[in-house]
Structures are given as C-alpha cells and as structure tokens.
Design an enzyme around this catalytic site. Structure first.
Site, PDB file in Angstrom:
ATOM      1  N   LYS A   4       0.825  -1.192   0.000  1.00 41.33           N
ATOM      2  CA  LYS A   4       0.000   0.000   0.000  1.00 41.33           C
ATOM      3  C   LYS A   4       0.865   1.250   0.000  1.00 41.33           C
ATOM      4  CE  LYS A   4      -3.346  -2.407   2.980  1.00 41.33           C
ATOM      5  NZ  LYS A   4      -2.564  -3.471   3.620  1.00 41.33           N
ATOM      6  N   ASP A  23       7.477   2.661  -2.826  1.00 36.93           N
ATOM      7  CA  ASP A  23       7.771   3.672  -1.804  1.00 36.93           C
ATOM      8  C   ASP A  23       9.253   3.696  -1.419  1.00 36.93           C
ATOM      9  OD1 ASP A  23       7.596   1.220  -0.475  1.00 36.93           O
ATOM     10  OD2 ASP A  23       6.281   1.945   1.117  1.00 36.93           O
ATOM     11  N   ASP A  65      15.133  -0.635   0.091  1.00 35.43           N
ATOM     12  CA  ASP A  65      16.048  -0.722   1.236  1.00 35.43           C
ATOM     13  C   ASP A  65      17.110  -1.768   0.910  1.00 35.43           C
ATOM     14  OD1 ASP A  65      17.300  -0.695   3.667  1.00 35.43           O
ATOM     15  OD2 ASP A  65      15.621  -1.454   4.823  1.00 35.43           O
ATOM     16  N   LYS A  90      17.122   3.875   0.393  1.00 34.63           N
ATOM     17  CA  LYS A  90      17.868   3.836   1.657  1.00 34.63           C
ATOM     18  C   LYS A  90      19.214   3.159   1.453  1.00 34.63           C
ATOM     19  CE  LYS A  90      14.744   3.292   5.492  1.00 34.63           C
ATOM     20  NZ  LYS A  90      14.165   2.252   6.375  1.00 34.63           N
TER      21      LYS A  90
HETATM   22  P1  IMP Z   1      13.583  -4.135   0.754  1.00 37.57           P
HETATM   23  O1  IMP Z   1      13.050  -5.416   0.177  1.00 37.57           O
HETATM   24  O2  IMP Z   1      14.514  -4.365   1.894  1.00 37.57           O
HETATM   25  O3  IMP Z   1      14.184  -3.235  -0.303  1.00 37.57           O
HETATM   26  O4  IMP Z   1      12.361  -3.416   1.432  1.00 37.57           O
HETATM   27  C1  IMP Z   1      11.539  -2.571   0.757  1.00 37.57           C
HETATM   28  C2  IMP Z   1      10.189  -2.538   1.429  1.00 37.57           C
HETATM   29  O5  IMP Z   1      10.329  -2.348   2.829  1.00 37.57           O
HETATM   30  C3  IMP Z   1       9.372  -1.370   0.913  1.00 37.57           C
HETATM   31  O6  IMP Z   1       8.367  -1.852   0.072  1.00 37.57           O
HETATM   32  C4  IMP Z   1       8.776  -0.738   2.138  1.00 37.57           C
HETATM   33  O7  IMP Z   1       7.418  -1.051   2.218  1.00 37.57           O
HETATM   34  C5  IMP Z   1       9.476  -1.350   3.317  1.00 37.57           C
HETATM   35  N1  IMP Z   1      10.285  -0.341   4.023  1.00 37.57           N
HETATM   36  C6  IMP Z   1      11.635  -0.224   4.030  1.00 37.57           C
HETATM   37  N2  IMP Z   1      12.034   0.784   4.799  1.00 37.57           N
HETATM   38  C7  IMP Z   1      10.915   1.351   5.284  1.00 37.57           C
HETATM   39  C8  IMP Z   1      10.669   2.483   6.153  1.00 37.57           C
HETATM   40  O8  IMP Z   1      11.581   3.200   6.617  1.00 37.57           O
HETATM   41  N3  IMP Z   1       9.369   2.765   6.428  1.00 37.57           N
HETATM   42  C9  IMP Z   1       8.342   2.022   5.928  1.00 37.57           C
HETATM   43  N4  IMP Z   1       8.524   0.973   5.126  1.00 37.57           N
HETATM   44  C10 IMP Z   1       9.797   0.624   4.799  1.00 37.57           C
HETATM   45 MG    MG Z   2       6.214  -1.665   0.446  1.00 35.93          MG
END
Ligand code: IMP
Ligand code: MG
Length: 180
Positions: free
Chosen positions: A44, A101, A104, A132
């Site tokens: 979302k 959004d 990370d 990030k």
């Molecule tokens: P990744 O798979 O580690 O790149 O994570 C990405 C997902 O983690 C995104 O779709 C976000 O929904 C969630 N996410 C990562 N960091 C944050 C944050 O600081 N606040 C809220 N959601 C986050």
């Molecule tokens: Mg997400």
C-alpha cells in the site's frame, strides 16, 4: 499539519516532496513522449506517491497495482517476498513503470522487476520515492529516485509502521520508542 508526537523529526516536508515529484513527472513525460505508460503501484506504501506522480505526467497513463509483503509488522526486512495481489492485466508490449515507496535491501524490487520482466513488457522502469542505504543494496537500478536517505525507519506520505502513519503529509523519522 502539526508534527505527530511519534515522529522525532521531519526529513522531507510537503513542499519539498511536491517539488521533487513534479520533477520526476516531467522526466517521465519527456522520456515516454507520445507512448502509453502503465504505472504499477506497489500497495500500500506507493499509493500516495503514485497518485501524486501520475498527475504530474502529461501523457497516456494507466494504473495497475500489486501487493507484496516482505515485512511483517516488524521494522526489518525478512528477505522473503510474497505476492498478495497480482496485476490484473496482460502487460505484453506495454511501457511499465514500477512505482514503489522504498528500496532498502533491494530484495523486493529485484523480485518485482524479474517477475514483471518475465511477462514481456516493451520496457520496464522503476520510480521509487526513497532509496535507503545505497551502499548495502543488492544491485537494482531505479530510473527515478525521489530522495536518498539513511537507515532510520521512516513514516508518512504512504509509508507505514504496523499500518499506521500513512496519512502524514510529510516523511518523518519514527521515534524508536514506538517499535522498541
Ligand atoms: P527491501 O526489500 O529491503 O528493499 O524493502 C523494501 C520494502 O520495505 C518497501 O516496500 C517498504 O514497504 C518497506 N520499508 C523499508 N524501509 C521502510 C521504512 O523506513 N518505512 C516504511 N517501510 C519501509
Ligand atoms: Mg512496500
């Protein structure tokens, strides 16, 4: 709007976000001149970014959505991506832009790009509001990045913690005492 008491500081304010989203919208308008675009928003978290971004693109834009989960209710990525809602349509021959959004670790985006690419779009781009920890990421190259940021857990403008804070009009650092 007044700062939420659960937010220690505002990292990106309403005006700054608006300006940056408009810039990305112009870049997309330029890049896809005269071609159809399918925005695929990742629910979302991307819904607010996508609805603002779409209105800054001057062109033929359609919407679809996916929902995936890589976080439970915790503030750390599990590395496991699960599809909760798939796209509704055939994307063969379409110019797809994934709208997300946050990138990370990069696991979610890597999965999404591979998954959608396998369905034969004409092109596939990535627009992400926040990137990030760039150095620690597995290689995923977003085409459009709103802002780069560090390791703090952020909320607002679509980003949640345990389902809350998405409606804050700014992006702020969540007070660690909320998830401690
Ligand atoms: P990744 O798979 O580690 O790149 O994570 C990405 C997902 O983690 C995104 O779709 C976000 O929904 C969630 N996410 C990562 N960091 C944050 C944050 O600081 N606040 C809220 N959601 C986050
Ligand atoms: Mg997400």
């Amino acid at each position: 709007m007044k700062k939420s008491p659960d937010v220690t500081s505002i990292l990106f304010g309403e005006d700054e976000i608006k300006e940056r989203v408009a810039e990305i919208g112009s870049q997309i308008t330029e890049r896809y001149k005269g071609e159809n675009i399918l925005l695929i928003g990742i629910l979302k978290g991307a819904c607010i970014f996508m609805s603002d971004l779409a209105r800054q693109i001057d062109g033929n834009v359609e919407f679809d959505f996916m929902a995936v989960s890589s976080y439970g209710i915790e503030a750390k990525s599990s590395g496991v991506v699960r599809i909760i809602k798939d796209i509704d349509r055939d994307i063969q021959g379409m110019n797809v832009i994934i709208v997300e959004d946050v990138i990370d670790s990069g696991f979610t985006m890597k999965f999404l790009k591979k998954y959608l690419k396998a369905r034969g779009p004409k092109s596939i781009g990535i627009a992400v509001l926040l990137r990030k920890n760039v150095e620690q990421q597995i290689p995923v190259k977003p085409d459009y990045v709103g802002f780069e940021c560090g390791d703090e857990f952020l909320v607002g403008y679509g980003l949640d913690y345990a389902g809350r804070y998405r409606n804050l009009p700014y992006i702020g650092i969540l007070d660690p005492k909320v998830y401690a």
